[in-house]
Structures are given as structure tokens and as C-alpha cells.
Design a protein around this motif. Structure first.
Motif, mmCIF file in Angstrom:
data_model
loop_
_atom_site.group_PDB
_atom_site.id
_atom_site.type_symbol
_atom_site.label_atom_id
_atom_site.label_comp_id
_atom_site.label_asym_id
_atom_site.label_seq_id
_atom_site.Cartn_x
_atom_site.Cartn_y
_atom_site.Cartn_z
ATOM 1 N N SER A 190 0.887 -1.361 0.226
ATOM 2 C CA SER A 190 0.075 0.044 -0.051
ATOM 3 C C SER A 190 0.839 1.158 -0.151
ATOM 4 O O SER A 190 1.868 1.314 0.673
ATOM 5 C CB SER A 190 -0.961 0.025 1.199
ATOM 6 N N GLU A 191 0.322 2.268 -0.641
ATOM 7 C CA GLU A 191 1.197 3.518 -0.791
ATOM 8 C C GLU A 191 1.291 4.201 0.545
ATOM 9 O O GLU A 191 0.784 3.861 1.554
ATOM 10 C CB GLU A 191 0.441 4.439 -1.769
ATOM 11 N N SER A 192 2.321 5.045 0.653
ATOM 12 C CA SER A 192 2.694 5.678 1.858
ATOM 13 C C SER A 192 2.913 7.118 1.645
ATOM 14 O O SER A 192 3.082 7.842 2.800
ATOM 15 C CB SER A 192 4.247 5.197 2.077
ATOM 16 N N TYR A 376 0.234 -9.965 5.933
ATOM 17 C CA TYR A 376 1.483 -9.025 5.930
ATOM 18 C C TYR A 376 1.152 -7.935 5.235
ATOM 19 O O TYR A 376 0.542 -8.067 4.186
ATOM 20 C CB TYR A 376 2.595 -10.096 5.361
ATOM 21 N N TYR A 377 1.858 -6.886 6.071
ATOM 22 C CA TYR A 377 1.684 -5.358 5.317
ATOM 23 C C TYR A 377 2.978 -4.836 4.746
ATOM 24 O O TYR A 377 3.768 -4.932 5.423
ATOM 25 C CB TYR A 377 0.937 -4.625 6.410
ATOM 26 N N PHE A 378 3.078 -4.344 3.667
ATOM 27 C CA PHE A 378 4.296 -3.924 3.129
ATOM 28 C C PHE A 378 4.045 -2.524 2.477
ATOM 29 O O PHE A 378 3.553 -2.171 1.428
ATOM 30 C CB PHE A 378 4.608 -4.755 1.794
ATOM 31 N N PRO A 379 4.367 -1.535 3.296
ATOM 32 C CA PRO A 379 4.315 -0.079 2.818
ATOM 33 C C PRO A 379 5.305 0.125 1.619
ATOM 34 O O PRO A 379 6.587 -0.149 1.491
ATOM 35 C CB PRO A 379 4.854 0.744 4.284
ATOM 36 N N TYR A 384 11.584 6.983 2.883
ATOM 37 C CA TYR A 384 11.289 5.754 3.866
ATOM 38 C C TYR A 384 10.746 6.211 5.095
ATOM 39 O O TYR A 384 9.987 5.674 5.892
ATOM 40 C CB TYR A 384 12.997 5.426 4.653
ATOM 41 N N ARG A 385 10.574 7.632 5.661
ATOM 42 C CA ARG A 385 9.976 8.047 6.803
ATOM 43 C C ARG A 385 8.312 7.766 6.332
ATOM 44 O O ARG A 385 7.684 7.796 7.308
ATOM 45 C CB ARG A 385 10.235 9.623 6.776
ATOM 46 N N HIS A 386 8.064 7.974 5.177
ATOM 47 C CA HIS A 386 6.556 7.672 4.820
ATOM 48 C C HIS A 386 6.320 6.305 5.014
ATOM 49 O O HIS A 386 5.171 5.810 5.563
ATOM 50 C CB HIS A 386 6.244 7.951 3.159
ATOM 51 N N GLN A 387 7.228 5.523 4.691
ATOM 52 C CA GLN A 387 6.980 4.002 4.832
ATOM 53 C C GLN A 387 6.698 3.748 6.464
ATOM 54 O O GLN A 387 6.033 2.900 6.832
ATOM 55 C CB GLN A 387 8.013 3.255 4.252
ATOM 56 N N VAL A 388 7.803 4.347 7.342
ATOM 57 C CA VAL A 388 7.558 4.186 8.753
ATOM 58 C C VAL A 388 6.294 4.718 9.178
ATOM 59 O O VAL A 388 5.573 3.993 9.919
ATOM 60 C CB VAL A 388 8.705 4.756 9.512
ATOM 61 N N GLU A 389 5.870 5.747 8.836
ATOM 62 C CA GLU A 389 4.528 6.141 9.195
ATOM 63 C C GLU A 389 3.453 5.084 8.779
ATOM 64 O O GLU A 389 2.375 5.233 9.613
ATOM 65 C CB GLU A 389 4.238 7.593 8.474
#
Length: 547
Positions: A190-192, A376-379, A384-389
């Protein structure tokens, strides 16, 4: 049971350049193939695409490239890829494929295996089905892809929002998403980009109030600058224009064709009789729509502001509105453009950052997770900060680190029999820098040289030596560009000539000239001297010739 690998050739820890690989029992499915805009530090570079050596090495296993929607960040690399791997199959909705056809035509690629697909109709590849679902984004025909496997579905959302007012080709089919979730999802990609934004993106994705106020309060000509694929914002503008007596002029044949085709295909609703021609461009009540070129944001409007456009000249009576979001890395360029408009004296309107693009905020993301209920969830898609959020949103819903996948480009995620297993496998990833028609020959060294030239300039040392006598016939002459102002630094130039002459004489033997030593020594000694005098390190070029 399946062996599945998922990794990215681009799109993780960056904005744009999205390309995700899903490898299921040796069958490869490519999700998107986009470009990234070059920022101001990438001197002379138009745009950047992922290195696609992996596709070339595995082309026989690739079932297709599946485009989520018609934005450059998702499909901008396809012309470059098809130029080298023309046999690849490319899938997308009618709108997406129409845009791609135009891109391919401009790149002189006449034959391509393009396939128009419809949402909610299965695509079968052996024992694997790919099921596209309509989602809401800023362009019509945007898709989420569901890849069915024996161990559950792999779902790639692309870019999306949940906006209940979106209808027709912009509408999300929530029922289909929920149905996929009921069947079982192994991994949700999913997008981040907006994961840190609280709440839903809608209704903050709409600019109708701003457009309505702009048209109501400004009687003169209006210049509306918009990204050519921000179709929903173009529709918002056209809806408000229909409430007035104004006409529009579309500047640029490419944008004009896209809008006419979109009207014909019912993607855009507007009366064609309200579209004027270049003859109407100076009418006092006209709205001129200006679009950016894909590889150079703000290039067209910059040319117009500087007075280089043969049709449109901006003056102090005009209103200029910037309706597109500012891409990461483009902030300085955008600010310069805004300042240039202000200097002309035009009425400048900038759509604020609070008017969001059609990307999923935290509540949108959590709603998608709840609909899909993935194992399982894959940002993906974002810095990378968006993926962490994005991962933090999943944790709110009860997901743990063991069920959340945070990766960088090239890092392989592996599933065996429906379970995530440790993997140290890495795929080689890199950037391909595109400079005009030059592909692949622009590397880090070239960019560093351009930075050096931009910061410190260049010094050229030239001399001519007699081929027979080995005597210096002319020079050494010192020429500079972008380094120092020669008239104010005569002593520096004379000393540079003296140092160069000493080096040349030291390396002229009775029967031969040591050209390599001359060049190396001049660069070393002259470079140290120039840095001592100026604290600058110009590029030093040496031209020694025999006649």
C-alpha cells in the motif's frame, strides 16, 4: 504451495520511479514502471528511471507490466524499457494506454504490445489470475491489482483515496476490495506518501472553492498552470467555468489532444464549444490552461514568464494560478517561478499545501487495511519516513513488526508456503539518468563534473610544441570560464602561465615529450596554487599539441 519473492527496482525511499516485482514460482509480474523528476542538484538531468537490467535478464519469465494509472511516476520509464525489450506486454485501462501511446509515438516507438484491460475482469496467466479493481486517484481509470496465489492474494494498491463524491471512472469499488479481503490476502502493498497525514484525504483534495473564488473575483485573463495528468483538478476548473461565460484556451497540442480525447471518452465533462483557439488567447475573459512537460516541471510556464513563448505573454493585468502540488526536490524551482510572476505584477494565486493530492492519508490507509485484512503489510511508494509512518498506522490496528515489511530498493522479501521467511538476497538496483536523448551514458562522474563546473568554473591550459625541435611555439595560454575575472587577476594568470611553462619544460626530452606527466603535473601544481590563491578548485583542462 508457492514460492513468492517481492522486491522493488525503484519507489522505496524515494518519490517516484515506482517499479515493483512480484515473482511467483518463476512467473514475474511487474507493477508499474515509473520515472522520478530530477531535482536542482542533478544538473542537466531531465529525469531518472530505474535500472531495468533485471527485466532484460529475465524477459522470458515476465508476464507483463501492469500500470496502476497514467502518471509519470508509474509509467514514465516504459518508453525506455520498450525501446530495448519491445516484446514485453503492457496492461492498463483505456485512458492509461492512450497516454502511453502518445508517449511512445513521441519516442518513435511504433510497435508495442499494449493491452487495454477493464476493471473487475480477470486476466489469466496459467494458474495465476490478475484481477484489477477501480480505485480513486486524480486521473480516471486508476487500478489496484490483485494477484491470486495458492497462499492468498498479493495486492498492490497503487495510489488511492476514499472519496465518496468520486463517480464514474474515478470511483472506488469498495465492494470488490472487501470481497478480495474475505477471500484472503497474503500481502498488501500500500502507498505511503501521505501516511503521516491524520484523518482522510477527502474533502481536502478538492480545490473547487478556490477556483470558484478565483473566477468570481478576477475579471481579467486567468493563466491556470496544472500538471497535465491532474485530470480531476482540470475537471474542477471546467465545472466552475461552465457556470460563467468564459472560454478556455488550451496551450500545447499535447494537452489539447488529451483533453479532447478525455471529453470524447466521457472522462471529462465539458462543452467543446467553450474551447477557444490561439486567436482567443488575449481575450480579457479567457482562461488559459498551461501544462508542464513531464521531465521538466515548470518548464513551460517558465518559458512564458521569460517572454519566450510565441503565443502567450503574461502581463500585470493577468491572474496566474498554480494548481499542482510541488514535488519533492522542486521547491526551489517553484519558488523562483512564483517570484518571477510576482515581479511581473500579476495576481499570483498558489493552491495551498492544505489542498491535498489524491493520496491516501492515515484513515484511508487504515480503511484499506481493514478491508483487506492482510497477513503481511508492505508499505511502498514514498520516502522511508513515509513507509515508517505507514507501518505505524498498521500497528494501530494491531499489526506487529513480524507482520510489517519495511524494505529498501533491491531487498528481497520471500514467502514460502504462505509464510514470511528470512532472506539476505539482494537484487542489483541503480538509477539511469536521462539527459535529452542520452540514455545510460550519464553517470555520477558526469554529474559531479557538472557540479564542479557550476561551483568553480574551468581553467584551460593550451600550448603548441614543434614536432621536430621539441620547442614551445605558442603558449602556454591560460583561458578561464566561470572561475575568476581575468582583468582583476592578471598576476594569478601570469603565475599560472609560469607554473605551466615550468612543467612543460621539465618534461620535454631531446627526442620525445612526456604528455601524460605534463598533464598530471600541471593539474597537481596549478590546482594547488589556484586553491591557495582563490580557495576554489576549478576543473583544469590541458591541451598540448605538436605541429
Amino acid at each position: 504451495m508457492s514460492k513468492i519473492k517481492i522486491f522493488s527496482l525503484g519507489g522505496l525511499n524515494e518519490n517516484g520511479k515506482n517499479m515493483y516485482i512480484v515473482d511467483i514460482d518463476k512467473d514475474i509480474f511487474v507493477m508499474d514502471a515509473g520515472l522520478k523528476y530530477a531535482d536542482d542538484k542533478m544538473l542537466g538531468i531531465d529525469y531518472i528511471i530505474p535500472n531495468y537490467d533485471f527485466l532484460k535478464e529475465n524477459k522470458d519469465r515476465i508476464k507483463g507490466i501492469f500500470i496502476s494509472h497514467g502518471h509519470d511516476g508509474q509509467m514514465g520509464a516504459i518508453p525506455n524499457i520498450l525501446a530495448e525489450i519491445p516484446e514485453l506486454n503492457v496492461y492498463g485501462t483505456q485512458f492509461t494506454i492512450d497516454i502511453l501511446k502518445q508517449e511512445l509515438k513521441e519516442n518513435n516507438i511504433e510497435h508495442a504490445n499494449l493491452h487495454v484491460i477493464e476493471p473487475h475482469k480477470n486476466l489469466t496467466f496459467g494458474n495465476i489470475n490478475v484481477f484489477p479493481i477501480s480505485v480513486t486517484h486524480s486521473v480516471p481509470g486508476s487500478l489496484c491489482y490483485v494477484i491470486d496465489t495458492d497462499d492468498g492474494a498479493i495486492v498492490y494498491t497503487g495510489n488511492f483515496v476514499f472519496d465518496q463524491k468520486m463517480r464514474g471512472p474515478y470511483k472506488t469499488d469498495i465492494g470488490k476490495l472487501a470481497y478480495v479481503g474475505k477471500k484472503g490476502v497474503l500481502c498488501l502493498m500500500s502507498e505511503s506518501l501521505y501516511a503521516g497525514n491524520k484523518g482522510y484525504t477527502s474533502p481536502n483534495n478538492r480545490i473547487t472553492p478556490i477556483v470558484s473564488k478565483m473566477l468570481d473575483q478576477n475579471e481579467g485573463r486567468i493563466i491556470f498552470n496544472i500538471s497535465q495528468t491532474q485530470f480531476y483538478r482540470i475537471q474542477e476548473l471546467l465545472d466552475e467555468i461552465m457556470k460563467t461565460e468564459r472560454k478556455i484556451v488550451i496551450l500545447g497540442k499535447r494537452l489539447e489532444n488529451m483533453i479532447y480525447n478525455a471529453i470524447d471518452m466521457k472522462y471529462i465533462t465539458f462543452d467543446k464549444n467553450r474551447i477557444g483557439t490561439i486567436k482567443n488567447i488575449n481575450d480579457s475573459d479567457v482562461v488559459v490552461i498551461v501544462s508542464d512537460e513531464r521531465e521538466r516541471p515548470y518548464s513551460n510556464i517558465s518559458r512564458i514568464i521569460k517572454g519566450y513563448d510565441k503565443f502567450l505573454k503574461i502581463n500585470s493585468e493577468d491572474t496566474v494560478i498554480f494548481a499542482s502540488p510541488v514535488y519533492d526536490g522542486m521547491e526551489k524551482r517553484a519558488t523562483r517561478v512564483y517570484d518571477d510572476v510576482a515581479k511581473i505584477g500579476s495576481n499570483l494565486i498558489i493552491v495551498p499545501n492544505s489542498c491535498l493530492s489524491n493520496h491516501a492519508s492515515s484513515e484511508d490507509l487504515m480503511m484499506m487495511i481493514n478491508l483487506m485484512n492482510p497477513k503481511y503489510y508492505f508499505p511502498v511508494i514514498g520516502e522511508y519516513r513515509h513507509q515508517v509512518e505507514n507501518s505505524n498506522n498498521a500497528k494501530i490496528l494491531g499489526y506487529t513488526d513480524e507482520n510489517i515489511i519495511l524494505k529498501l530498493n533491491g531487498m528481497v522479501t520471500k514467502f514460502v508456503d504462505g509464510k514470511l521467511v528470512p532472506s539476505d538476497e539482494m537484487i542489483n538496483v541503480d538509477d539511469i539518468l536521462i539527459d535529452g536523448n542520452t540514455v545510460g551514458d550519464i553517470g555520477e562522474v558526469v554529474v559531479k563534473d557538472r557540479e564542479l563546473l557550476a561551483d568553480n568554473g574551468v581553467v584551460l591550459v593550451s600550448a603548441t610544441i614543434d614536432k621536430t625541435s621539441k620547442k614551445i611555439l605558442a603558449g602556454p595560454e591560460i583561458l578561464t570560464r566561470g572561475f575568476i575575472y581575468v582583468k582583476n587577476n592578471i598576476d594569478v594568470i601570469k603565475e599560472a602561465q609560469k607554473i605551466s611553462l615550468e612543467v612543460i619544460n621539465e618534461n620535454i626530452k631531446q627526442n620525445y615529450v612526456e604528455f601524460s606527466k605534463i598533464k598530471t603535473s600541471i593539474r597537481d601544481r596549478l590546482g594547488k596554487y589556484l586553491y591557495k590563491e582563490t580557495e576554489c578548485r576549478p576543473m583544469i583542462l590541458i591541451v598540448i599539441q605538436e605541429v
